[in-house]
Design a protein around this motif. Structure first.
Motif, mmCIF file in Angstrom:
data_model
loop_
_atom_site.group_PDB
_atom_site.id
_atom_site.type_symbol
_atom_site.label_atom_id
_atom_site.label_comp_id
_atom_site.label_asym_id
_atom_site.label_seq_id
_atom_site.Cartn_x
_atom_site.Cartn_y
_atom_site.Cartn_z
ATOM 1 N N ARG A 295 -3.167 3.667 -2.845
ATOM 2 C CA ARG A 295 -3.111 2.740 -3.959
ATOM 3 C C ARG A 295 -2.563 1.421 -3.441
ATOM 4 O O ARG A 295 -1.617 1.391 -2.666
ATOM 5 C CB ARG A 295 -2.222 3.299 -5.062
ATOM 6 C CG ARG A 295 -2.144 2.385 -6.256
ATOM 7 C CD ARG A 295 -1.505 3.058 -7.415
ATOM 8 N NE ARG A 295 -2.448 4.045 -7.929
ATOM 9 C CZ ARG A 295 -2.133 4.958 -8.824
ATOM 10 N NH1 ARG A 295 -0.913 5.034 -9.282
ATOM 11 N NH2 ARG A 295 -3.026 5.809 -9.258
ATOM 12 N N ARG A 296 -3.171 0.361 -3.854
ATOM 13 C CA ARG A 296 -2.739 -0.985 -3.484
ATOM 14 C C ARG A 296 -2.063 -1.609 -4.696
ATOM 15 O O ARG A 296 -2.545 -1.487 -5.812
ATOM 16 C CB ARG A 296 -3.963 -1.805 -3.071
ATOM 17 C CG ARG A 296 -3.639 -3.115 -2.444
ATOM 18 C CD ARG A 296 -4.892 -3.770 -1.922
ATOM 19 N NE ARG A 296 -5.457 -2.945 -0.858
ATOM 20 C CZ ARG A 296 -6.748 -2.760 -0.658
ATOM 21 N NH1 ARG A 296 -7.626 -3.329 -1.429
ATOM 22 N NH2 ARG A 296 -7.172 -2.008 0.323
ATOM 23 N N CYS A 297 -0.951 -2.264 -4.482
ATOM 24 C CA CYS A 297 -0.192 -2.889 -5.552
ATOM 25 C C CYS A 297 -0.041 -4.373 -5.242
ATOM 26 O O CYS A 297 0.370 -4.733 -4.142
ATOM 27 C CB CYS A 297 1.176 -2.229 -5.663
ATOM 28 S SG CYS A 297 2.293 -3.046 -6.800
ATOM 29 N N TYR A 298 -0.401 -5.205 -6.193
ATOM 30 C CA TYR A 298 -0.239 -6.654 -6.055
ATOM 31 C C TYR A 298 0.805 -7.133 -7.051
ATOM 32 O O TYR A 298 0.699 -6.858 -8.244
ATOM 33 C CB TYR A 298 -1.554 -7.388 -6.350
ATOM 34 C CG TYR A 298 -2.635 -7.157 -5.349
ATOM 35 C CD1 TYR A 298 -2.675 -7.899 -4.178
ATOM 36 C CD2 TYR A 298 -3.622 -6.213 -5.569
ATOM 37 C CE1 TYR A 298 -3.672 -7.692 -3.244
ATOM 38 C CE2 TYR A 298 -4.623 -6.007 -4.642
ATOM 39 C CZ TYR A 298 -4.642 -6.746 -3.492
ATOM 40 O OH TYR A 298 -5.627 -6.548 -2.572
ATOM 41 N N GLU B 195 1.912 -7.501 -12.236
ATOM 42 C CA GLU B 195 1.729 -6.430 -11.257
ATOM 43 C C GLU B 195 0.439 -5.691 -11.583
ATOM 44 O O GLU B 195 0.207 -5.304 -12.732
ATOM 45 C CB GLU B 195 2.898 -5.461 -11.298
ATOM 46 C CG GLU B 195 2.809 -4.351 -10.296
ATOM 47 C CD GLU B 195 4.026 -3.440 -10.325
ATOM 48 O OE1 GLU B 195 3.870 -2.286 -9.891
ATOM 49 O OE2 GLU B 195 5.091 -3.870 -10.774
ATOM 50 N N HIS C 223 0.869 -1.174 0.000
ATOM 51 C CA HIS C 223 0.000 0.000 0.000
ATOM 52 C C HIS C 223 0.905 1.223 0.000
ATOM 53 O O HIS C 223 1.921 1.245 0.680
ATOM 54 C CB HIS C 223 -0.863 0.071 1.252
ATOM 55 C CG HIS C 223 -1.775 -1.094 1.441
ATOM 56 N ND1 HIS C 223 -2.018 -2.042 0.500
ATOM 57 C CD2 HIS C 223 -2.532 -1.459 2.488
ATOM 58 C CE1 HIS C 223 -2.868 -2.921 0.944
ATOM 59 N NE2 HIS C 223 -3.191 -2.602 2.166
ATOM 60 N N GLN D 284 -0.214 -3.352 -14.775
ATOM 61 C CA GLN D 284 1.025 -2.604 -14.975
ATOM 62 C C GLN D 284 2.002 -3.364 -15.870
ATOM 63 O O GLN D 284 2.574 -2.787 -16.776
ATOM 64 C CB GLN D 284 1.696 -2.297 -13.632
ATOM 65 C CG GLN D 284 0.863 -1.408 -12.745
ATOM 66 C CD GLN D 284 0.627 -0.051 -13.364
ATOM 67 O OE1 GLN D 284 1.567 0.634 -13.723
ATOM 68 N NE2 GLN D 284 -0.623 0.326 -13.513
ATOM 69 N N HIS E 39 -2.296 -2.570 -10.070
ATOM 70 C CA HIS E 39 -2.538 -1.478 -9.145
ATOM 71 C C HIS E 39 -4.033 -1.282 -8.979
ATOM 72 O O HIS E 39 -4.793 -1.361 -9.948
ATOM 73 C CB HIS E 39 -1.930 -0.179 -9.654
ATOM 74 C CG HIS E 39 -0.445 -0.164 -9.560
ATOM 75 N ND1 HIS E 39 0.290 0.965 -9.772
ATOM 76 C CD2 HIS E 39 0.459 -1.136 -9.283
ATOM 77 C CE1 HIS E 39 1.574 0.695 -9.623
ATOM 78 N NE2 HIS E 39 1.698 -0.578 -9.330
#
Length: 107
Positions: A49-52, A70, A36, A83, A72
């Motif tokens: 913003r959450r990034c996995y 990736e 985060h 991404q 977002h």
């Protein structure tokens, strides 16, 4: 918005399939790393913003391969954005198949 389970992984493969006219199907999710971070708008309001970052095993025309992706997710409207999407080669190196800036400099 609840993004547990296979939600972001399904989104990533569906988006990649749509963008690159591929037919990948997830067989399993091997690893998920979530982060985060906070950003600010010009009017001083902030959002998160959450990034996995995920390692997937997927079946395609070439058989079963490992993929790294990736995604977002914005906290304001819960929109997801792909991404990048990479395939992992035999030497455990990612080879980029899609990056969100691919068409940035296209004329």
């Amino acid at each position: 918005m609840y993004l547990g389970g296979l939600g972001p992984a399904r989104f990533a493969t569906q988006e990649f399939n749509k963008l690159k006219n591929a037919q990948l199907q997830i067989s399993r999710v091997l690893r998920v790393k979530g982060m985060h971070f906070r950003e600010e708008f010009r009017n001083s309001s902030e959002f998160y913003r959450r990034c996995y970052m995920m390692m997937l095993e997927a079946v395609g025309a070439d058989g079963v391969k490992l993929y790294q992706t990736e995604i977002h997710v914005d906290s304001i409207d819960s929109n997801m954005a792909l991404q990048d999407f990479c395939v992992i080669d035999d030497k455990k190196r990612p080879i980029i198949l899609y990056h969100h800036l691919d068409n940035f400099f296209a004329e």
